[in-house]
Design a protein around this motif. Structure first.
Motif, PDB file in Angstrom:
ATOM      1  N   ASP A 134       0.872  -1.173   0.000  1.00 19.32           N
ATOM      2  CA  ASP A 134       0.000   0.000   0.000  1.00 19.32           C
ATOM      3  C   ASP A 134       0.911   1.225   0.000  1.00 19.32           C
ATOM      4  O   ASP A 134       1.697   1.430   0.925  1.00 19.32           O
ATOM      5  CB  ASP A 134      -0.878  -0.006   1.248  1.00 19.32           C
ATOM      6  N   THR A 135       0.817   2.042  -1.034  1.00 20.58           N
ATOM      7  CA  THR A 135       1.742   3.175  -1.169  1.00 20.58           C
ATOM      8  C   THR A 135       1.128   4.501  -0.726  1.00 20.58           C
ATOM      9  O   THR A 135       1.735   5.557  -0.947  1.00 20.58           O
ATOM     10  CB  THR A 135       2.209   3.303  -2.625  1.00 20.58           C
ATOM     11  N   THR A 170       3.156   7.490   0.479  1.00 22.24           N
ATOM     12  CA  THR A 170       4.519   7.354  -0.032  1.00 22.24           C
ATOM     13  C   THR A 170       4.762   8.438  -1.072  1.00 22.24           C
ATOM     14  O   THR A 170       3.966   8.632  -1.988  1.00 22.24           O
ATOM     15  CB  THR A 170       4.729   5.966  -0.670  1.00 22.24           C
ATOM     16  N   VAL A 211       8.561   6.810  -5.474  1.00 19.36           N
ATOM     17  CA  VAL A 211       8.621   5.374  -5.731  1.00 19.36           C
ATOM     18  C   VAL A 211       9.433   5.135  -7.002  1.00 19.36           C
ATOM     19  O   VAL A 211       9.304   5.886  -7.972  1.00 19.36           O
ATOM     20  CB  VAL A 211       7.205   4.775  -5.898  1.00 19.36           C
ATOM     21  N   VAL A 220       1.328   1.506  -9.426  1.00 10.64           N
ATOM     22  CA  VAL A 220       1.531   2.371  -8.259  1.00 10.64           C
ATOM     23  C   VAL A 220       0.913   3.742  -8.508  1.00 10.64           C
ATOM     24  O   VAL A 220       0.226   4.303  -7.651  1.00 10.64           O
ATOM     25  CB  VAL A 220       3.033   2.511  -7.940  1.00 10.64           C
ATOM     26  N   ASN A 245      -2.024   5.396  -6.358  1.00 10.33           N
ATOM     27  CA  ASN A 245      -1.640   6.527  -5.519  1.00 10.33           C
ATOM     28  C   ASN A 245      -1.218   7.699  -6.404  1.00 10.33           C
ATOM     29  O   ASN A 245      -0.031   7.892  -6.669  1.00 10.33           O
ATOM     30  CB  ASN A 245      -0.494   6.122  -4.583  1.00 10.33           C
ATOM     31  N   ALA A 273       1.851   9.950  -5.578  1.00  9.42           N
ATOM     32  CA  ALA A 273       3.229   9.461  -5.612  1.00  9.42           C
ATOM     33  C   ALA A 273       3.965   9.997  -6.835  1.00  9.42           C
ATOM     34  O   ALA A 273       3.383  10.158  -7.911  1.00  9.42           O
ATOM     35  CB  ALA A 273       3.242   7.939  -5.622  1.00  9.42           C
ATOM     36  N   ASP A 312      11.587   6.595  -1.290  1.00  9.96           N
ATOM     37  CA  ASP A 312      10.843   5.967  -0.194  1.00  9.96           C
ATOM     38  C   ASP A 312      10.601   4.481  -0.427  1.00  9.96           C
ATOM     39  O   ASP A 312      10.566   3.695   0.524  1.00  9.96           O
ATOM     40  CB  ASP A 312       9.484   6.663  -0.016  1.00  9.96           C
ATOM     41  N   LEU A 313      10.417   4.121  -1.696  1.00  8.87           N
ATOM     42  CA  LEU A 313      10.084   2.727  -2.021  1.00  8.87           C
ATOM     43  C   LEU A 313      10.663   2.371  -3.379  1.00  8.87           C
ATOM     44  O   LEU A 313      10.512   3.125  -4.342  1.00  8.87           O
ATOM     45  CB  LEU A 313       8.561   2.550  -2.047  1.00  8.87           C
TER      46      LEU A 313
END
Length: 379
Positions: A232-233, A236, A239, A253, A257, A260, A305-306
């Motif tokens: 779950d982003t 976030t 990415v 993604v 989101n 992001a 972050d990811l």
């Protein structure tokens, strides 16, 4: 590498003193030897397609060749190898598979790629520039040249034959017939298809694939499994779809989101073009960046972050974990405190061991009979 014109110092990119793989193989040597033995006139515009680490254009630099490659790493290796051998970079014109090819080709040298689709795409793009006097020679290892390879040369350019094998390498000789009447052919690339359901935010969405990108006509089972277990982003900020291929994961993604910022990165020019086309085809809101490069090199440390990745475990015909290790190391540097790296891979690859060595931790998120999804956190 020993060539008819002298010795060359060559290395792959990025250079690693522990690397045992050479920057050339017997097919490169066979082609250069043939050109010298036959006294092939290397005049006019000399185009080299698929030169894997720049060995061919470095050897032929005196003829000011044009290199066409899909690989950022190959292009960087070429620059380094030219410099290593005292050749000015401007001597060789460096093009990507996404750039317009030269208007006229007098000598066409083709290092047969692993992907038949990429070969088809490049021959179709170059065919209008080929004339009846063009010298066309292909090269590859015996295991890389198939009947389908020869049929492509024959269908697109003209009559084709092969040489005897030498050191498990073979040459392809093609006599262009530009004026020959052929059945009208539609360039099949890029190829577009619709994703299946049950894979989260990208269910039923459109994918655009340029030639040579992994699983060009369908969703591969590994990516399908990954899409079913993405984190779950929400909340976030930044990415990375690392080794993005056609961009399905990063697009998923972005759809889930919109806040992001998604960075799509791959060393393949064809892949990044596919990712951008896929993203735009789905009208995704939000901000995205598309970058061709060596993993996360050049991305500011601590800015991510990811990171999500399905790393390759082949370099051309060689099985190796060098690329995965470089991607994991780059991700650790780019991630901020608490940032996460999510990895999908075949169970037998043992990525959990590498992640523990780099991050000090690795957690199994999901698995089936073939794949595992792993998470590592930068603490």
């Amino acid at each position: 590498m020993t060539t008819p014109w002298g010795e060359l110092a060559l290395a792959r990119f990025p250079e690693d003193p522990r690397e045992r793989l050479r920057a050339w193989d017997a097919s490169d040597e066979y082609l250069l030897k043939h050109l010298a033995d036959q006294g092939t006139p290397l005049s006019g515009t000399v185009v080299v397609v698929g030169d894997r680490w720049g060995a061919l254009v470095t050897a032929l630099a005196a003829h000011r060749p044009v290199q066409i490659t899909d690989s950022f790493l190959a292009q960087e290796a070429t620059r380094a190898n030219l410099g290593r051998n005292g050749v000015a970079t401007g001597t060789v014109r460096l093009l990507t598979t996404q750039d317009p090819p030269p208007d006229r080709v007098d000598v066409l040298l083709v290092r047969v790629p692993k992907s038949l689709a990429l070969l088809e795409d490049q021959l179709l793009r170059l065919a209008p520039a080929v004339h009846e006097g063009t010298v066309v020679v292909g090269t590859g290892m015996v295991k890389e040249i198939h009947t389908s390879t020869l049929r492509l040369f024959e269908r697109i350019l003209g009559p084709t034959r092969t040489s005897l094998a030498e050191k498990k390498a073979r040459l392809i000789f093609c006599t262009p017939e530009p004026s020959r009447e052929r059945e009208p052919s539609v360039h099949p690339w890029p190829y577009t298809y619709t994703l299946p359901g049950g894979i989260g935010s990208v269910s039923g969405r459109t994918v655009v694939n340029h030639a040579g990108v992994f699983c060009a006509d369908r969703l591969d089972i590994g990516t399908r499994f990954f899409l079913q277990h993405l984190p779950d982003t929400k909340g976030t900020r930044r990415v990375v779809d690392l080794g993005c291929g056609n961009g399905v994961v990063g697009t998923a993604v972005a759809l889930a989101n919109p806040e992001a910022e998604v960075l799509f990165v791959d060393e393949s020019f064809q892949a990044v073009a596919s990712a951008e086309a896929t993203y735009k085809a789905n009208g995704v809101p939000g901000h995205a960046e598309f970058r061709v490069g060596d993993g996360l090199a050049g991305v500011p440390a601590g800015s991510v972050d990811l990171a999500l990745t399905n790393p390759p475990f082949h370099s051309h015909q060689t099985t190796t974990d060098a690329t995965a290790w470089r991607m994991f190391s780059g991700a650790r540097r780019a991630l901020g405190p608490g940032g996460e790296l999510w990895v999908i891979g075949n169970r037998h690859l043992g990525y959990h061991v590498k992640l523990r060595r780099l991050f000090g931790n690795s957690r199994l998120v999901a698995s089936d009979a073939k794949f595992v999804v792993l998470k590592a956190v930068k603490e």
